[in-house]
Design an enzyme around this catalytic site. Structure first.
Site, PDB file in Angstrom:
ATOM      1  N   ARG A 130      31.652   1.086  13.665  1.00 30.98           N
ATOM      2  CA  ARG A 130      32.213   1.483  14.954  1.00 30.98           C
ATOM      3  C   ARG A 130      33.361   2.461  14.693  1.00 30.98           C
ATOM      4  O   ARG A 130      33.955   2.467  13.613  1.00 30.98           O
ATOM      5  CB  ARG A 130      32.749   0.276  15.718  1.00 30.98           C
TER       6      ARG A 130
ATOM      7  N   HIS B 223      27.205  -7.619  14.743  1.00 37.49           N
ATOM      8  CA  HIS B 223      26.917  -8.170  16.060  1.00 37.49           C
ATOM      9  C   HIS B 223      27.030  -9.690  16.025  1.00 37.49           C
ATOM     10  O   HIS B 223      26.456 -10.342  15.147  1.00 37.49           O
ATOM     11  CB  HIS B 223      25.499  -7.797  16.503  1.00 37.49           C
TER      12      HIS B 223
ATOM     13  N   ARG C 134      26.104   5.405  14.620  1.00 33.92           N
ATOM     14  CA  ARG C 134      25.879   3.957  14.443  1.00 33.92           C
ATOM     15  C   ARG C 134      24.457   3.603  14.882  1.00 33.92           C
ATOM     16  O   ARG C 134      23.764   2.834  14.215  1.00 33.92           O
ATOM     17  CB  ARG C 134      26.913   3.184  15.252  1.00 33.92           C
TER      18      ARG C 134
ATOM     19  N   LYS D 220      35.160  -6.448  15.799  1.00 34.39           N
ATOM     20  CA  LYS D 220      35.610  -7.053  17.045  1.00 34.39           C
ATOM     21  C   LYS D 220      36.054  -8.493  16.802  1.00 34.39           C
ATOM     22  O   LYS D 220      35.453  -9.217  16.011  1.00 34.39           O
ATOM     23  CB  LYS D 220      34.472  -7.020  18.076  1.00 34.39           C
TER      24      LYS D 220
ATOM     25  N   TYR E 294      17.291  -2.407  19.323  1.00 35.08           N
ATOM     26  CA  TYR E 294      16.716  -1.513  18.321  1.00 35.08           C
ATOM     27  C   TYR E 294      15.260  -1.831  18.016  1.00 35.08           C
ATOM     28  O   TYR E 294      14.551  -1.001  17.455  1.00 35.08           O
ATOM     29  CB  TYR E 294      17.553  -1.549  17.037  1.00 35.08           C
TER      30      TYR E 294
ATOM     31  N   HIS F 144      29.284   6.533  17.990  1.00 34.32           N
ATOM     32  CA  HIS F 144      28.302   5.496  18.293  1.00 34.32           C
ATOM     33  C   HIS F 144      26.879   6.003  18.100  1.00 34.32           C
ATOM     34  O   HIS F 144      25.969   5.220  17.843  1.00 34.32           O
ATOM     35  CB  HIS F 144      28.507   4.978  19.716  1.00 34.32           C
TER      36      HIS F 144
END
Length: 306
Positions: free
Chosen positions: A149, A267, A244, A172, A276, A241
């Site tokens: 990210r 994630h 990414r 995150k 994806y 992004h």
């Protein structure tokens, strides 16, 4: 109370009592007019005749008419607010739109880059071999190599990079993960680290620094990527992004291992990574159509049709 009269009073309240913006009032007026026209077409003219079944039929009618889920959600919100206002004024006892949901908006597939475009972006070097050029190449290679990210890449410190080819990343929720760094990215990072001392201020911990010697900002990284994409002549907007997405798509195409891609991306839930699988299926579908004799387009020549 008549629906049209109640709607007019509600709009007056929005305009003069709640001081809503002209744009909000105009949108509410359009939404209520749409709902009232539908209700009257169903033989419903008063506020108390509207029930949850009518509201659901309204939603279905809008969906059949091709209205976007986001638009239908707004219509529902307007009707819900209208009835809440009626209840507060004692003109209605229940809110028939409460609990009624709009159709789910279809998830947009993330736009990505092809392998060729990602390579062209990395190779789009300026004429000089300045520290800035080395830094920018290392940034592109690292984005594409490790699927980071923007916030993760900007926060990397020198000590996060292991000489053996691994990188410690804080994602995150302050969760830390270890990601591999590909060969080309390692080479680009070594080249940048040899130049970094020419820019970095003493004691600066950041891996990527600006021409002023301080940590490179997220905004600057975005701008440098956009400039590099223009130099490469890609013809598409490139942002962190998108790189990414390219990393995740190409990893899944090559491995088919969704769990591994989830871990590499950081994630928390597999559902975030499953977008994806659709991209991967689209790729497989194209390969199938191009390769399978029963999936190809029908030939156009008379000899082929005979």
């Amino acid at each position: 109370m008549n629906l049209a009269a109640g709607g007019a009073e509600y709009l007056h309240a929005l305009r003069h009592l709640r001081r809503a913006s002209p744009h909000s009032v105009a949108a509410a007026e359009r939404d209520l007019a749409r709902f009232q026209a539908f209700a009257e077409g169903q033989g419903v003219n008063t506020v108390d005749q509207v029930d949850v079944h009518l509201v659901r039929r309204f939603v279905a009618d809008c969906a059949w008419a091709g209205h976007k889920p986001t638009s239908i959600a707004r219509y529902l919100s307007t009707v819900r607010s209208f009835y809440q206002w009626l209840i507060e004024g004692g003109a209605a006892e229940r809110n028939p739109a409460q609990g009624v949901r709009a159709p789910k908006a279809q998830k947009r597939l993330p736009r990505t880059l092809s392998r060729e475009q990602a390579g062209a972006l990395a190779e789009a070097e300026p004429d000089d071999h300045s520290p800035i050029a080395c830094r920018d190449r290392a940034i592109v290679e690292l984005f594409y190599s490790s699927g980071l990210r923007l916030s993760e890449l900007a926060a990397i410190d020198l000590h996060d990079l292991d000489p053996g080819g691994e990188l410690r990343v804080t994602g995150k929720g302050d969760k830390t993960r270890i990601v591999p760094v590909g060969r080309l990215a390692r080479e680009a990072l070594r080249a940048w680290c040899r130049q970094r001392a020419r820019l970095a201020r003493p004691g600066e911990a950041a891996l990527f620094v600006s021409s002023r010697g301080t940590r490179l900002s997220r905004r600057s990284i975005q701008q440098r990527l956009a400039q590099r994409a223009k130099r490469a002549g890609l013809g598409v907007r490139v942002h962190p992004h998108r790189l990414r997405h390219a990393f995740a798509t190409h990893m899944l195409e090559g491995s088919g291992d969704l769990r591994a891609v989830q871990e590499l991306l950081g994630h928390a839930s597999l559902s975030s990574t499953q977008i994806y699988t659709q991209l991967d299926f689209d790729h497989l579908s194209r390969v199938y159509r191009d390769a399978h004799p029963r999936a190809r387009r029908k030939p156009d020549s008379d000899d082929d049709r005979a």
